[in-house]
Scaffold this motif. Structure first.
Motif, PDB file in Angstrom:
ATOM      1  N   LYS A 163      40.386  82.721  73.497  1.00 24.66           N
ATOM      2  CA  LYS A 163      40.094  83.163  72.127  1.00 24.66           C
ATOM      3  C   LYS A 163      41.182  84.094  71.598  1.00 24.66           C
ATOM      4  O   LYS A 163      41.501  84.087  70.416  1.00 24.66           O
ATOM      5  CB  LYS A 163      38.746  83.882  72.092  1.00 24.66           C
ATOM      6  CG  LYS A 163      37.602  83.017  72.592  1.00 24.66           C
ATOM      7  CD  LYS A 163      36.546  82.831  71.513  1.00 24.66           C
ATOM      8  CE  LYS A 163      35.592  81.690  71.824  1.00 24.66           C
ATOM      9  NZ  LYS A 163      34.821  81.880  73.047  1.00 24.66           N
ATOM     10  N   LEU A 164      41.737  84.901  72.521  1.00 28.77           N
ATOM     11  CA  LEU A 164      42.824  85.809  72.137  1.00 28.77           C
ATOM     12  C   LEU A 164      44.018  85.007  71.616  1.00 28.77           C
ATOM     13  O   LEU A 164      44.655  85.385  70.635  1.00 28.77           O
ATOM     14  CB  LEU A 164      43.222  86.656  73.349  1.00 28.77           C
ATOM     15  CG  LEU A 164      44.445  87.559  73.191  1.00 28.77           C
ATOM     16  CD1 LEU A 164      44.132  88.715  72.255  1.00 28.77           C
ATOM     17  CD2 LEU A 164      44.903  88.081  74.546  1.00 28.77           C
ATOM     18  N   LEU A 181      43.983  82.093  70.146  1.00 30.71           N
ATOM     19  CA  LEU A 181      43.654  81.653  68.785  1.00 30.71           C
ATOM     20  C   LEU A 181      43.989  82.750  67.776  1.00 30.71           C
ATOM     21  O   LEU A 181      44.625  82.513  66.752  1.00 30.71           O
ATOM     22  CB  LEU A 181      42.152  81.398  68.657  1.00 30.71           C
ATOM     23  CG  LEU A 181      41.556  80.081  69.112  1.00 30.71           C
ATOM     24  CD1 LEU A 181      40.067  80.097  68.817  1.00 30.71           C
ATOM     25  CD2 LEU A 181      42.205  78.939  68.357  1.00 30.71           C
ATOM     26  N   ARG A 182      43.519  83.955  68.085  1.00 28.18           N
ATOM     27  CA  ARG A 182      43.616  85.060  67.141  1.00 28.18           C
ATOM     28  C   ARG A 182      45.064  85.475  66.918  1.00 28.18           C
ATOM     29  O   ARG A 182      45.507  85.628  65.789  1.00 28.18           O
ATOM     30  CB  ARG A 182      42.816  86.227  67.711  1.00 28.18           C
ATOM     31  CG  ARG A 182      42.246  87.137  66.700  1.00 28.18           C
ATOM     32  CD  ARG A 182      41.109  87.924  67.293  1.00 28.18           C
ATOM     33  NE  ARG A 182      41.524  88.815  68.340  1.00 28.18           N
ATOM     34  CZ  ARG A 182      40.919  88.926  69.521  1.00 28.18           C
ATOM     35  NH1 ARG A 182      39.892  88.186  69.794  1.00 28.18           N
ATOM     36  NH2 ARG A 182      41.343  89.779  70.419  1.00 28.18           N
ATOM     37  N   ASP A 242      47.194  82.835  65.168  1.00 25.19           N
ATOM     38  CA  ASP A 242      46.898  82.834  63.727  1.00 25.19           C
ATOM     39  C   ASP A 242      47.579  84.009  63.033  1.00 25.19           C
ATOM     40  O   ASP A 242      48.079  83.878  61.917  1.00 25.19           O
ATOM     41  CB  ASP A 242      45.390  82.910  63.488  1.00 25.19           C
ATOM     42  CG  ASP A 242      44.728  81.551  63.651  1.00 25.19           C
ATOM     43  OD1 ASP A 242      45.461  80.550  63.701  1.00 25.19           O
ATOM     44  OD2 ASP A 242      43.489  81.490  63.720  1.00 25.19           O
ATOM     45  N   THR A 243      47.566  85.169  63.695  1.00 24.31           N
ATOM     46  CA  THR A 243      48.218  86.339  63.109  1.00 24.31           C
ATOM     47  C   THR A 243      49.686  86.038  62.846  1.00 24.31           C
ATOM     48  O   THR A 243      50.220  86.371  61.785  1.00 24.31           O
ATOM     49  CB  THR A 243      48.106  87.546  64.068  1.00 24.31           C
ATOM     50  OG1 THR A 243      46.781  87.610  64.560  1.00 24.31           O
ATOM     51  CG2 THR A 243      48.422  88.828  63.360  1.00 24.31           C
ATOM     52  N   THR A 279      33.987  82.659  65.529  1.00 28.34           N
ATOM     53  CA  THR A 279      35.135  83.430  66.000  1.00 28.34           C
ATOM     54  C   THR A 279      35.343  84.726  65.225  1.00 28.34           C
ATOM     55  O   THR A 279      35.995  85.633  65.717  1.00 28.34           O
ATOM     56  CB  THR A 279      36.434  82.619  65.853  1.00 28.34           C
ATOM     57  OG1 THR A 279      36.630  82.346  64.465  1.00 28.34           O
ATOM     58  CG2 THR A 279      36.364  81.320  66.622  1.00 28.34           C
ATOM     59  N   PRO A 285      39.464  83.752  60.050  1.00 25.28           N
ATOM     60  CA  PRO A 285      40.803  83.840  60.611  1.00 25.28           C
ATOM     61  C   PRO A 285      41.263  85.274  60.854  1.00 25.28           C
ATOM     62  O   PRO A 285      40.992  86.145  60.025  1.00 25.28           O
ATOM     63  CB  PRO A 285      41.673  83.176  59.529  1.00 25.28           C
ATOM     64  CG  PRO A 285      40.878  83.295  58.280  1.00 25.28           C
ATOM     65  CD  PRO A 285      39.447  83.250  58.685  1.00 25.28           C
ATOM     66  N   VAL A 286      41.935  85.465  61.976  1.00 27.78           N
ATOM     67  CA  VAL A 286      42.497  86.755  62.355  1.00 27.78           C
ATOM     68  C   VAL A 286      41.480  87.887  62.235  1.00 27.78           C
ATOM     69  O   VAL A 286      41.785  88.950  61.700  1.00 27.78           O
ATOM     70  CB  VAL A 286      43.774  87.075  61.534  1.00 27.78           C
ATOM     71  CG1 VAL A 286      44.635  88.086  62.262  1.00 27.78           C
ATOM     72  CG2 VAL A 286      44.603  85.835  61.300  1.00 27.78           C
ATOM     73  N   ASP A 287      40.276  87.656  62.708  1.00 30.98           N
ATOM     74  CA  ASP A 287      39.225  88.682  62.719  1.00 30.98           C
ATOM     75  C   ASP A 287      38.862  89.210  61.333  1.00 30.98           C
ATOM     76  O   ASP A 287      38.304  90.295  61.212  1.00 30.98           O
ATOM     77  CB  ASP A 287      39.628  89.867  63.611  1.00 30.98           C
ATOM     78  CG  ASP A 287      39.357  89.563  65.072  1.00 30.98           C
ATOM     79  OD1 ASP A 287      38.706  88.527  65.335  1.00 30.98           O
ATOM     80  OD2 ASP A 287      39.761  90.361  65.929  1.00 30.98           O
ATOM     81  N   TYR A 302      31.535  86.484  76.039  1.00 32.14           N
ATOM     82  CA  TYR A 302      32.260  87.101  77.149  1.00 32.14           C
ATOM     83  C   TYR A 302      31.309  87.666  78.200  1.00 32.14           C
ATOM     84  O   TYR A 302      31.765  88.246  79.175  1.00 32.14           O
ATOM     85  CB  TYR A 302      33.179  88.201  76.617  1.00 32.14           C
ATOM     86  CG  TYR A 302      34.074  87.749  75.483  1.00 32.14           C
ATOM     87  CD1 TYR A 302      34.584  86.448  75.479  1.00 32.14           C
ATOM     88  CD2 TYR A 302      34.383  88.584  74.426  1.00 32.14           C
ATOM     89  CE1 TYR A 302      35.388  86.009  74.439  1.00 32.14           C
ATOM     90  CE2 TYR A 302      35.196  88.143  73.385  1.00 32.14           C
ATOM     91  CZ  TYR A 302      35.685  86.860  73.394  1.00 32.14           C
ATOM     92  OH  TYR A 302      36.473  86.424  72.377  1.00 32.14           O
TER      93      TYR A 302
END
Lengths: 429, 313
Positions: free
Chosen positions: A395-396, A398-399, A402-403, B253, B256-258, B274
């Motif tokens: 998941k990291l 993905l993040r 994207d950044t 998720t 995008p990008v939190d 997790y």
């Protein structure tokens, strides 16, 4: 008769009841239903659900054992399985992934199947690699239902439009950039050559394998350096900027379910996935799809390895281990079970099953069998199982990817962020 | 009479079985609720307090780690900070806009227009549907790159809009919009509040030549303040608890990008993606404290702007 005391009556009626009960127990149908009712749980898609249910129904028709079927998508599956396992309510038959096999087996939640092999569970027709892929610390905890490898799924119609009839197994990243760039020119701003693969942790693993490295070492550490991450992000950043690869806004909407990939949504001609998934992709995509190995540097290892796409395991809490093993045997060796499942979970590892399926295969099936056979010639070794925390690093990726794609971080900063956070996740797990 | 005397007599001794029975009776009738409360609410709440001081991954028994979870949260967890940022951004826009919109519609519907009952029901419908998965999926379709909103923009103004939900700058505002659209329940409460305002005040005001706007500002708003306050507290609590839309629209998720990582979504990820149940329990307790402090802050400041009609001041 005058001695029919209360005591007599009680004893007699108890005897009658016992006789009745034992009679019931001897009726086969009643016994099978009351004694062995199994639960089977897998992750999948509608096609897989249909096939698996058909196989379980056929098993019931033949042996009389009722098997209740449950299925969920990949993400929700692990949530539910872990909750059920923690609650002591795990299903008898559990579809396992190589990623989680070790974790579940080492916590004694799975049953070692060695005592049930070769009878009723016979793995003689499995190759060594397939048999060993279900072993943890020398004991058998999972039986592979299929073999796959990563594959690039592409739209043949779009490829033909730019004059590419077939892909050479030795194609390079430069070829990839060229073809993708040409396809992007067909319908600018609407359709791209390829989806953005920088977000996929397994794509990164593949890239590392090509460079002779591992994503995770056998002792659960990161097998890559910060420079590897930089090179990976840089590769895709250049492709994105040249327009060959779909922009961040398209990439960010790919949530990982089959219908969200670029080839399914009709936003790009190439997506990176697993070989068995082409069946599911083709059920959505309009144009004819095909699969190929990933692009590579000239002379590097292929990076592909053969992986058990799905394993079947038995819960350590099951009340009928024999019966559960019989079901697995049915799915991997019995012609009816094998045909019901088909090739949707990947190429069956048993040589007899492969022979049973061969005359039934459609084009997609043949494509998969040929692909797995071709990959097995250039395959690298199956890497050690991913450590705890690997799911979080997925998941990291993905993040952070994207950044970078959205331009919120430079390639270098993104790589540094990914590397430091991955290290801290592994240290914490 | 004799029976009454009898009970009194036993009552005086206080030890006879009849008296004990009488004492237990209420609890017996309460039992269904009481058992439910202890087993399904109090028990889990206490268990979660305990778990918040442990490391627990569901498969192995929890191990006590003291305040480590809380220390990590406030010193080393940048996603916790991001989740707070997203949640507060959401609240900052969602609560005032939703209340303003609900009040506006309530004021319009309060006038006896023909078919106002029908419209009231109609405007309430989104609130019934809004929390559902189907609407979140619909929202995804609307605000996608080639979704309905962009098609309308292109057709009307010739503007090619961005993909609203997959752009980290705009994603959270599509969720704000979704929340505002569900203005039904505050609207109903506002309507009830408007009915309480004595009509003669408006009559007197219009006699004196006060404009509609002035009447709204000087009569409606002050007299409605307790209702506005009530709605605000409810909406703030609701806002902190928002989960489903962000979960569906980002595919779980927070991306995008939190940018749509709501606090509850982060909590869910820690727990069920997790498998850090201990940390998630600690997050839940911090959320409880945040909500409690916001609510009490609202009550403390309310005396400066909320006036009750029976208030002597």
């Amino acid at each position: 008769m005058s001695h029919a005391t209360r005591r007599h009556v009680l004893v007699n009626s108890a005897a009658v009841a016992a006789a009745l009960a034992s009679n019931f127990a001897q009726v086969p149908g009643v016994h099978a239903q009351a004694g062995t009712r199994l639960r089977c749980f897998w992750w999948g898609n509608p096609d897989r659900d249909k096939r698996t249910k058909a196989a379980l129904e056929a098993y019931k028709a033949k042996f009389g054992t009722d098997i209740s079927a449950e299925s969920l998508g990949w993400g929700d599956y692990w949530t539910k399985l872990s909750t059920q396992t923690a609650g002591g309510n795990a299903p008898d038959l559990i579809q396992m992934d190589y990623r989680y096999l070790f974790e579940y087996a080492r916590r004694d939640t799975l049953l070692a199947l060695d005592s049930l092999n070769p009878k009723p569970l016979d793995l003689a027709t499995f190759g060594d690699a397939a048999r060993n892929s279900g072993k943890v610390d020398g004991k058998l905890y999972g039986v592979a239902l299929g073999t796959n490898s990563k594959a690039m799924v592409y739209d043949t119609t779009m490829f033909e439009k730019v004059g590419v009839k077939s892909l050479d197994a030795a194609w390079t990243w430069d070829d990839f950039a060229r073809i993708a760039g040409e396809i992007s020119k067909l319908n600018p701003g609407k359709y791209w050559g390829s989806g953005d693969n920088s977000r996929w942790e397994q794509g990164f693993e593949h890239y590392l394998n090509q460079r002779g490295k591992l994503l995770y070492t056998a002792d659960g550490k990161a097998g890559f350096t910060k420079d590897d991450v930089t090179a990976w992000f840089d590769l895709w950043d250049k492709l994105r900027k040249s327009g060959a690869v779909a922009p961040a806004e398209i990439g960010a909407t790919n949530t990982g379910s089959i219908d969200q990939y670029e080839v399914s949504r009709g936003t790009a001609a190439m997506s990176f996935a697993n070989s068995n998934q082409v069946v599911a992709f083709q059920s959505i995509a309009k144009n004819k799809l095909a699969i190929s190995v990933f692009p590579n540097e000239k002379g590097s290892p292929s990076g592909h390895y053969l992986k058990p796409s799905m394993l079947m395991s038995v819960s350590s809490k099951t009340k009928s281990p024999e019966e559960a093993a019989k079901v697995i045997q049915y799915l991997i060796n019995d012609a009816d079970g094998v045909k019901a499942l088909g090739i949707e979970r990947g190429v069956p590892p048993s040589s007899t099953a492969q022979a049973q399926l061969a005359p039934e295969l459609d084009d997609l099936g043949k494509m998969q069998v040929n692909y797995v056979a071709a990959v097995s010639k250039v395959a690298v070794a199956l890497p050690p199982p991913p450590p705890k925390g690997a799911g979080e690093i997925e998941k990291l990726m993905l993040r952070v990817a994207d950044t970078v794609a959205f331009g919120r971080a430079s390639v270098k900063d993104g790589a540094l962020q990914f590397f430091t956070e991955a290290e801290s996740i592994l240290a914490r797990a | 009479m004799t029976i009454a005397a009898g009970t009194q007599a036993t009552g005086a001794t206080g030890r006879s079985p009849g008296r004990d029975w009488g004492r237990l009776m209420p609890f017996l009738f309460l039992a269904p609720w009481l058992v439910g409360f202890v087993v399904f609410t109090l028990g889990p709440v206490l268990a979660s307090l305990y778990l918040s001081f442990t490391k627990f991954d569901l498969l192995r028994p929890p191990t006590w780690i003291g305040t480590d979870n809380y220390v990590r949260m406030f010193t080393a967890d940048y996603r916790f900070v991001q989740a707070l940022k997203v949640t507060f951004t959401y609240l900052l826009f969602e609560v005032p806009l939703k209340l303003a919109f609900a009040l506006l519609v309530a004021v319009i519907l309060d006038k006896a227009v023909r078919g106002s009952g029908f419209y009231r029901a109609l405007f309430y419908v989104p609130s019934l549907l809004g929390g559902s998965v189907a609407i979140a999926v619909l929202w995804r379709q609307l605000f996608d790159g080639n979704g309905t909103v962009n098609r309308v923009l292109l057709w009307l103004f010739g503007i090619q809009g961005p993909s609203w939900i997959s752009n980290p700058d705009t994603a959270v505002y599509t969720l704000v919009l979704l929340a505002i659209w569900q203005f039904g329940s505050p609207m109903i409460i506002f309507l009830a509040g408007l009915r309480q305002i004595p009509q003669d005040l408006y009559e007197a005001a219009s006699m004196d030549g006060a404009s509609k706007w002035r009447q709204f500002r000087r009569i409606t708003l002050p007299l409605l303040a307790p209702v506005i306050f009530f709605n605000m507290v409810l909406q703030v609590i609701e806002g902190f608890k928002a989960f489903t839309p962000a979960f569906i629209i980002s595919g779980g998720t927070g991306g995008p990008v939190d940018s749509t990582l709501f606090y509850t979504l982060y909590l869910y990820q820690e727990a069920f993606a997790y498998f850090r149940m201990g940390y998630a329990a600690a997050l839940a307790w911090v959320l409880l404290i945040i909500i409690a402090s916001f609510t009490s802050m609202s009550f403390l400041t309310s005396k400066y702007w909320v006036h009750y009609e029976d208030d002597g001041r």
